[in-house]
Design a protein around this motif. Structure first.
Motif, mmCIF file in Angstrom:
data_model
loop_
_atom_site.group_PDB
_atom_site.id
_atom_site.type_symbol
_atom_site.label_atom_id
_atom_site.label_comp_id
_atom_site.label_asym_id
_atom_site.label_seq_id
_atom_site.Cartn_x
_atom_site.Cartn_y
_atom_site.Cartn_z
ATOM 1 N N UNK A 37 0.827 -1.207 0.000
ATOM 2 C CA UNK A 37 0.000 0.000 0.000
ATOM 3 C C UNK A 37 0.859 1.254 0.000
ATOM 4 N N UNK A 38 2.114 1.096 0.370
ATOM 5 C CA UNK A 38 3.047 2.217 0.311
ATOM 6 C C UNK A 38 3.589 2.323 -1.120
ATOM 7 N N UNK A 39 4.531 3.198 -1.353
ATOM 8 C CA UNK A 39 5.088 3.362 -2.696
ATOM 9 C C UNK A 39 6.000 2.187 -3.030
ATOM 10 N N UNK A 40 6.419 2.111 -4.308
ATOM 11 C CA UNK A 40 7.313 1.021 -4.706
ATOM 12 C C UNK A 40 8.722 1.205 -4.144
ATOM 13 N N UNK A 63 10.797 -1.757 -5.985
ATOM 14 C CA UNK A 63 11.095 -1.467 -7.387
ATOM 15 C C UNK A 63 12.392 -2.124 -7.862
ATOM 16 N N UNK A 64 13.223 -2.589 -6.918
ATOM 17 C CA UNK A 64 14.489 -3.229 -7.284
ATOM 18 C C UNK A 64 14.323 -4.701 -7.652
ATOM 19 N N UNK A 263 5.812 9.581 6.739
ATOM 20 C CA UNK A 263 5.373 9.100 5.427
ATOM 21 C C UNK A 263 5.672 10.045 4.277
ATOM 22 N N UNK A 264 6.003 11.281 4.601
ATOM 23 C CA UNK A 264 6.337 12.292 3.596
ATOM 24 C C UNK A 264 7.155 13.382 4.278
ATOM 25 N N UNK A 265 7.604 14.351 3.504
ATOM 26 C CA UNK A 265 8.292 15.497 4.096
ATOM 27 C C UNK A 265 7.291 16.350 4.867
ATOM 28 N N UNK A 415 6.693 -0.269 13.832
ATOM 29 C CA UNK A 415 6.561 0.536 12.612
ATOM 30 C C UNK A 415 5.950 -0.188 11.442
ATOM 31 N N UNK A 416 5.483 -1.445 11.669
ATOM 32 C CA UNK A 416 4.872 -2.226 10.598
ATOM 33 C C UNK A 416 3.520 -2.760 11.047
#
Length: 420
Positions: A37-40, A63-64, A263-265, A415-416
């Protein structure tokens, strides 16, 4: 006879648990544990052994993973992994007393088996294999084992030697360590040597443990300080710490910490909200454990894209306290003093240190005993409600703001996602 230690690790633990839960063979199924659900860019907490065999690294980002590798994506379920770990600890207790077991992490443990070998009339390798098989039959997870004449050698036998054994087990004493691993590379395969230490050694022309052992000790102490002592001991395969030392160790000072990657800046003002939430959580933890703190430490990390060094600072309270009001006031002062408002915030770690039993703390001229007693009763009431109805059963108004993270973090472990 010297002492004999085991170090047992659960191979690709989180991924193996998810395979077992799906009725799959952890050694052949392609599975990654990651919150899709988070980004790649999210990190895979674990990948199955078959994925590793295909060249996928354990802590890679989604993504890797090569596009031509089909795999199952499993959402993290931390509560489930904790239960599996507890079940495996029960396996260890079938063979050893808890005084001879040191749980190193959720998927790894050390055991001092010296006095059990004559009791079971067996050799170290046979006993280790029996325990590893018991784990597989009990929970379905494959284990790897290291056997050593000290704790360090047991760890190195697990991390390096066992990888080349079809039975997933390695065995080392000081002589065998020097004969087989003095020329081993890279140095980062050895316990407690990270890339920073490896690079510093390389600048000195040192690339192997054998070269560390033969190096000028004055040069090592000049570059590594007191850590050189440990580095030299480990280069020779020596480790003086025993299981008894671990069990008897008591720190001079203790602390409570809370940290998160946002989760973001976040803006400076949003970061202040997060800090308030973290302070609230730590103060509740102080109240629950009947502790008080006198030192506040804070780390503020900026946006990853900036490459700017994190801000660090600490402040000493006038006296030990568990008061949310007093601690929050000093924490915000510290945040405003050390944080550069020009840069977005991405990481925070808050620590409350020099903890003391609340019963024995001394009041100072600035303390308001009645106000602190009122805060204490409110904290006790909040803890009772949270324990009975869940962590999100009672919240502060700030927790409902869009930038708040408390509600989501209350559903997590480490954190998970907890999976509950």
């Amino acid at each position: 006879m010297g002492r004999i230690y085991f170090c047992i690790d659960l191979k690709s633990f989180y991924a193996s648990v998810e395979c077992v839960e799906r009725g799959l063979d952890p050694m052949t199924a392609n599975l990654v544990v990651a919150d899709m659900e988070r980004t790649d860019k999210t990190i895979c907490l674990a990948v199955s052994p078959s994925m590793k065999a295909l060249g996928v690294k354990n802590r890679c980002r989604v993504f890797e993973i090569p596009a031509n590798i089909p795999y199952i994506a499993a959402t993290p379920r931390m509560q489930l992994y904790i239960q599996y770990s507890a079940d495996i600890y029960e396996v260890y207790l079938k063979y050893f007393s808890k005084e001879d077991i040191h749980v190193y992490s959720i998927d790894e443990a050390f055991m001092d088996v010296t006095d059990y070998l004559p009791l079971y009339r067996t050799k170290p390798r046979e006993l280790a294999l029996k325990i590893m098989e018991d784990i597989r039959e009990t929970v379905g997870v494959t284990a790897a084992g290291g056997i050593g004449t000290n704790l360090y050698l047991a760890k190195v036998a697990l991390d390096i030697t066992a990888k080349h054994s079809p039975e997933h087990i390695g065995c080392l004493d000081e002589k065998r360590y020097r004969e087989t691993l003095w020329n081993h590379r890279p140095l980062t395969d050895f316990w407690r040597i990270g890339r920073g230490t490896e690079n510093r050694l390389a600048r000195l022309g040192i690339l192997t443990m054998g070269q560390v052992a033969q190096a000028d000790e004055e040069l090592l102490y000049k570059n590594f300080g007191i850590d050189a002592e440990l580095l030299i001991d480990h280069a020779w395969g020596r480790e003086p710490v025993t299981m008894q030392d671990i069990k008897n160790y008591r720190p001079k000072h203790s602390s409570l910490s809370s940290g998160q990657v946002l989760p973001r800046d976040y803006t400076f003002e949003e970061g202040e909200l997060i800090l308030k939430e973290m302070t609230d959580g730590l103060c509740l933890e102080l109240a629950e454990k009947h502790l008080a703190a006198s030192v506040i430490s804070l780390m503020v990390g900026y946006s990853n894209s900036l490459g700017i060094q994190a801000a660090n600072g600490s402040v000493t309270m006038g006296s030990c306290t568990s008061s949310y009001r007093r601690i929050l006031s000093r924490t915000l002062e510290l945040y405003r003093r050390i944080t550069d408002r020009r840069y977005p915030v991405r990481r925070m770690t808050l620590s409350l240190g020099r903890l003391e039993e609340e019963t024995y703390r001394q009041l100072d001229l600035f303390s308001d005993p009645q106000e602190e007693e009122r805060e204490r009763r409110l904290a006790d009431a909040a803890l009772k409600i949270k324990k009975r109805y869940g962590k999100n059963a009672i919240l502060r108004g700030m927790d409902l703001e869009a930038a708040g993270t408390t509600m989501e973090r209350n559903r997590q472990i480490g954190g998970h996602k907890s999976g509950c």
